[in-house]
Design a protein around this motif. Structure first.
Motif, PDB file in Angstrom:
ATOM      1  N   ILE B   2     -12.743  -4.698 -26.983  1.00 13.13           N
ATOM      2  CA  ILE B   2     -12.799  -6.160 -26.975  1.00 13.13           C
ATOM      3  C   ILE B   2     -11.905  -6.683 -25.864  1.00 13.13           C
ATOM      4  O   ILE B   2     -10.724  -6.321 -25.773  1.00 13.13           O
ATOM      5  CB  ILE B   2     -12.346  -6.737 -28.341  1.00 13.13           C
ATOM      6  N   GLN B   3     -12.507  -7.479 -24.968  1.00 15.28           N
ATOM      7  CA  GLN B   3     -11.706  -8.025 -23.867  1.00 15.28           C
ATOM      8  C   GLN B   3     -11.078  -9.333 -24.308  1.00 15.28           C
ATOM      9  O   GLN B   3     -11.755 -10.191 -24.871  1.00 15.28           O
ATOM     10  CB  GLN B   3     -12.614  -8.258 -22.668  1.00 15.28           C
ATOM     11  N   LYS B   4      -9.800  -9.438 -24.054  1.00 22.05           N
ATOM     12  CA  LYS B   4      -9.124 -10.681 -24.388  1.00 22.05           C
ATOM     13  C   LYS B   4      -9.519 -11.731 -23.362  1.00 22.05           C
ATOM     14  O   LYS B   4      -9.546 -11.478 -22.171  1.00 22.05           O
ATOM     15  CB  LYS B   4      -7.608 -10.447 -24.350  1.00 22.05           C
ATOM     16  N   LYS B   5      -9.856 -12.905 -23.860  1.00 21.56           N
ATOM     17  CA  LYS B   5     -10.259 -13.941 -22.918  1.00 21.56           C
ATOM     18  C   LYS B   5      -9.023 -14.574 -22.303  1.00 21.56           C
ATOM     19  O   LYS B   5      -8.161 -15.085 -22.997  1.00 21.56           O
ATOM     20  CB  LYS B   5     -11.110 -14.995 -23.637  1.00 21.56           C
ATOM     21  N   ASN B   6      -8.943 -14.463 -20.981  1.00 18.91           N
ATOM     22  CA  ASN B   6      -7.802 -15.037 -20.286  1.00 18.91           C
ATOM     23  C   ASN B   6      -8.095 -16.460 -19.869  1.00 18.91           C
ATOM     24  O   ASN B   6      -9.241 -16.855 -19.706  1.00 18.91           O
ATOM     25  CB  ASN B   6      -7.475 -14.220 -19.035  1.00 18.91           C
ATOM     26  N   HIS B   7      -7.029 -17.180 -19.624  1.00 25.44           N
ATOM     27  CA  HIS B   7      -7.180 -18.527 -19.101  1.00 25.44           C
ATOM     28  C   HIS B   7      -7.874 -18.455 -17.740  1.00 25.44           C
ATOM     29  O   HIS B   7      -7.512 -17.649 -16.900  1.00 25.44           O
ATOM     30  CB  HIS B   7      -5.800 -19.177 -18.954  1.00 25.44           C
ATOM     31  N   GLY B   8      -8.885 -19.289 -17.552  1.00 26.84           N
ATOM     32  CA  GLY B   8      -9.576 -19.285 -16.265  1.00 26.84           C
ATOM     33  C   GLY B   8     -10.741 -18.326 -16.207  1.00 26.84           C
ATOM     34  O   GLY B   8     -11.353 -18.161 -15.154  1.00 26.84           O
ATOM     35  N   ASP B   9     -11.048 -17.656 -17.305  1.00 24.36           N
ATOM     36  CA  ASP B   9     -12.212 -16.771 -17.307  1.00 24.36           C
ATOM     37  C   ASP B   9     -13.496 -17.584 -17.365  1.00 24.36           C
ATOM     38  O   ASP B   9     -13.560 -18.624 -18.019  1.00 24.36           O
ATOM     39  CB  ASP B   9     -12.164 -15.820 -18.515  1.00 24.36           C
ATOM     40  N   LEU B  10     -14.510 -17.088 -16.673  1.00 23.60           N
ATOM     41  CA  LEU B  10     -15.798 -17.784 -16.632  1.00 23.60           C
ATOM     42  C   LEU B  10     -16.916 -16.779 -16.830  1.00 23.60           C
ATOM     43  O   LEU B  10     -16.879 -15.695 -16.256  1.00 23.60           O
ATOM     44  CB  LEU B  10     -16.027 -18.409 -15.240  1.00 23.60           C
ATOM     45  N   ARG B  11     -17.888 -17.183 -17.628  1.00 23.75           N
ATOM     46  CA  ARG B  11     -19.077 -16.346 -17.756  1.00 23.75           C
ATOM     47  C   ARG B  11     -20.092 -16.903 -16.752  1.00 23.75           C
ATOM     48  O   ARG B  11     -20.429 -18.090 -16.791  1.00 23.75           O
ATOM     49  CB  ARG B  11     -19.633 -16.438 -19.173  1.00 23.75           C
ATOM     50  N   ILE B  12     -20.541 -16.058 -15.816  1.00 25.76           N
ATOM     51  CA  ILE B  12     -21.475 -16.506 -14.790  1.00 25.76           C
ATOM     52  C   ILE B  12     -22.767 -15.713 -14.903  1.00 25.76           C
ATOM     53  O   ILE B  12     -22.739 -14.490 -15.039  1.00 25.76           O
ATOM     54  CB  ILE B  12     -20.884 -16.295 -13.366  1.00 25.76           C
TER      55      ILE B  12
END
Ligand code: HEM
Ligand code: SF4
Ligand code: FES
Lengths: 214, 257
Positions: B2-12
């Motif tokens: 499970i990847q921790k969602k970091n600030h500034g992450d975007l799903r493109i």
């Protein structure tokens, strides 16, 4: 001679020809438009002006020159546009655009040929058909044509096409000829807009005037 | 994992052009990539390629070198704009902070017959090299650096030549042009020499040689839409095209054969 032919086969040489013939045609349109304004002074004034033109022995020469200008402008338009439409066989899948092009600039190859169709109608209406008559009243022919709804629509729409063509063409021709110093850029652009407005108002006013006062 | 969602992450959601070679049929392939707003657009493609390689598939071929906006290799059309949506910015300098979470982005190659696709996003831009070789040089003995005052250059010309020399040969002008014309590039490469005293000996030969080569490569003709100027990451001005037109006419008048 050789270098002249080479020039005419190059992209830039061909653009020069478009620009020189186009600007000459613009000059012609301005004179033509000014002459048409005599119609506001009544049918007689218009006919007098037409007589004056027709009695000038140099008229056939001017007409031949005009024909050459149109033929050359159209021929080079075909050559340039043909190349431009085949330089990208695999098209973009997204709509390409940076926002600089305009409706006028992207429709030159459409407004041009539409003007050609109009030209044929126009020359038939007021140049060829009178040769077939023994006696004619040119002003009355104009009035009859423009008071008819079909004539009115053809002429006003075509003047719109002239406007679109000229909106892009004037500054484009100066850029092509290499006159594009930043100091003159806006002067040229505004002159082009002024000429476009003059042509549209000058030519376009007449059908509206006749149609709605008839 | 499970990847921790970091600030500034975007799903493109990326749609990238896949084409196996020049003239081969091509199509878009859709892939989802997790980006971060600090990434450059090329780094986004790196992440995508890593994913593809890990899952045993072919990575997308795209060209890149400096990644700092000076080499001109990173040619790609992003959502119909060469080098993407940001003004005066190459694709390598475009950052993902330009995008929002969930954005769908379409990437395709430069499209021009004179720039055939090598593979995927990579095109063959050697037509530009041949234009350059046809006159984009000065044949002076460079030797050691001359004294700065040995050859006077007026300031205005020096500035215009410098601006023209900022062209990185990326080809975005061709890619953006509705006619696939190369006149912005060619005129920049011509102007950078023609404006300077060192460029005078070959002035006519340069104009004739470069323009004739440009025509021979199959680029279209300029119709003054000025899309090139708007797309150019280096802000090359279309006044260079006007100068090239003058130079070509002048050289024609002066040529002896
Ligand atoms: C009514 C009279 C006309 C005038 C005053 C006129 C004027 C001009 C001018 C000034 C230009 C700009 C040249 C340049 O960008 O350097 C131009 C371009 C053009 N004209 Fe005309 N034109 C006329 C009729 C026509 C006709 C009848 C056609 C075609 C059948 C045509 C087709 C074109 C095309 C395709 C261009 C764009 C060419 C290019 O930039 O490569 N025009 N015109
Ligand atoms: S003129 Fe601008 S867009 Fe064209 S190749 Fe040079 S840097 Fe790239
Ligand atoms: S990778 Fe060098 S300019 Fe983009």
């Amino acid at each position: 001679m050789n270098s002249f032919i080479r020039f005419l086969s190059s992209s830039i040489g061909r653009k020069y020809v478009m620009a020189v013939t186009g600007l000459s045609l613009t000059l012609f349109l301005l004179v033509h438009m000014a002459g048409n304004l005599t119609l506001y002074a009544g049918n007689d004034a218009f006919n007098e002006y037409a007589d004056l033109l027709e009695s000038n022995p140099l008229l056939p020469l001017a007409e031949a020159g005009l024909l050459v200008l149109f033929v050359v402008h159209i021929l080079f338009a075909v050559l340039l546009t043909g190349r431009n439409k085949t330089s990208r066989s695999d098209k973009y899948q997204s709509s390409l655009g940076m926002g600089a092009k305009t409706v006028a600039s992207t429709t030159m190859w459409i407004t041009g040929p539409v003007l050609l169709v109009f030209l044929v109608i126009h020359i038939w209406d007021f140049r060829i058909s009178k040769e077939l008559l023994d006696e004619y009243d040119l002003a009355q022919m104009v009035v009859d044509r423009l008071r008819h709804p079909v004539g009115f629509v053809i002429y006003t729409a075509s003047i719109g096409m002239v406007g679109l063509h000229m909106w892009h063409a004037f500054q484009s021709a100066f850029q092509t000829l290499g006159v594009a110093h930043p100091r003159y850029r806006s002067l040229i652009q505004n002159t082009g807009r002024l000429i476009t407005a003059l042509l549209v108002a000058g030519f376009g006013g007449i059908p509206f005037y006749l149609f709605f006062t008839g | 994992m499970i990847q921790k969602k970091n600030h500034g992450d975007l799903r493109i959601v990326l749609e990238v052009w896949r084409q196996n070679g020049p003239g081969a049929p091509g199509a878009f392939e859709e892939h989802e990539v997790m980006a971060n707003e600090h990434m450059s657009f090329l780094e986004l493609l790196d992440v995508l390629n890593e994913q593809l390689v890990e899952s045993g598939r072919d990575p997308f071929v795209f060209e890149h070198d400096c990644r700092e906006g000076i080499c001109g290799s990173c040619s790609m059309t992003i959502d119909g704009k060469p080098h993407g949506p940001r003004d005066r910015t190459t694709a390598c300098q475009l950052h993902m902070r330009e995008y929002r979470n969930g954005d769908r982005v379409r990437v395709e190659p430069w499209r021009a017959n004179a720039f055939p696709v090598v593979k995927d996003l990579m095109t063959d831009r050697s037509a530009f090299d041949r234009i350059q070789q046809a006159g984009g040089y000065v044949s002076i003995n460079t030797g050691s650096a001359p004294d700065a005052h040995a050859m006077p250059v007026n300031k205005e010309n020096a500035d215009m030549a410098f601006d023209a020399a900022a062209c990185i040969g990326c080809g975005a002008c061709v890619a953006a042009c509705p006619n696939a014309s190369a006149m912005l590039f060619t005129s920049a490469k011509l102007s950078q020499y023609t404006l300077l005293p060192q460029g005078q000996p070959e002035r006519d030969q340069r104009a004739l040689g470069m323009v004739d080569q440009m025509d021979a490569e199959g680029f279209g003709n300029c119709t003054n839409h000025y899309e090139c100027e708007a797309a150019c990451p280096k802000g090359i001005s279309v006044t260079n095209i006007a100068r090239m037109n003058r130079e070509y006419a002048r050289a024609t008048l002066r040529r002896r054969d």
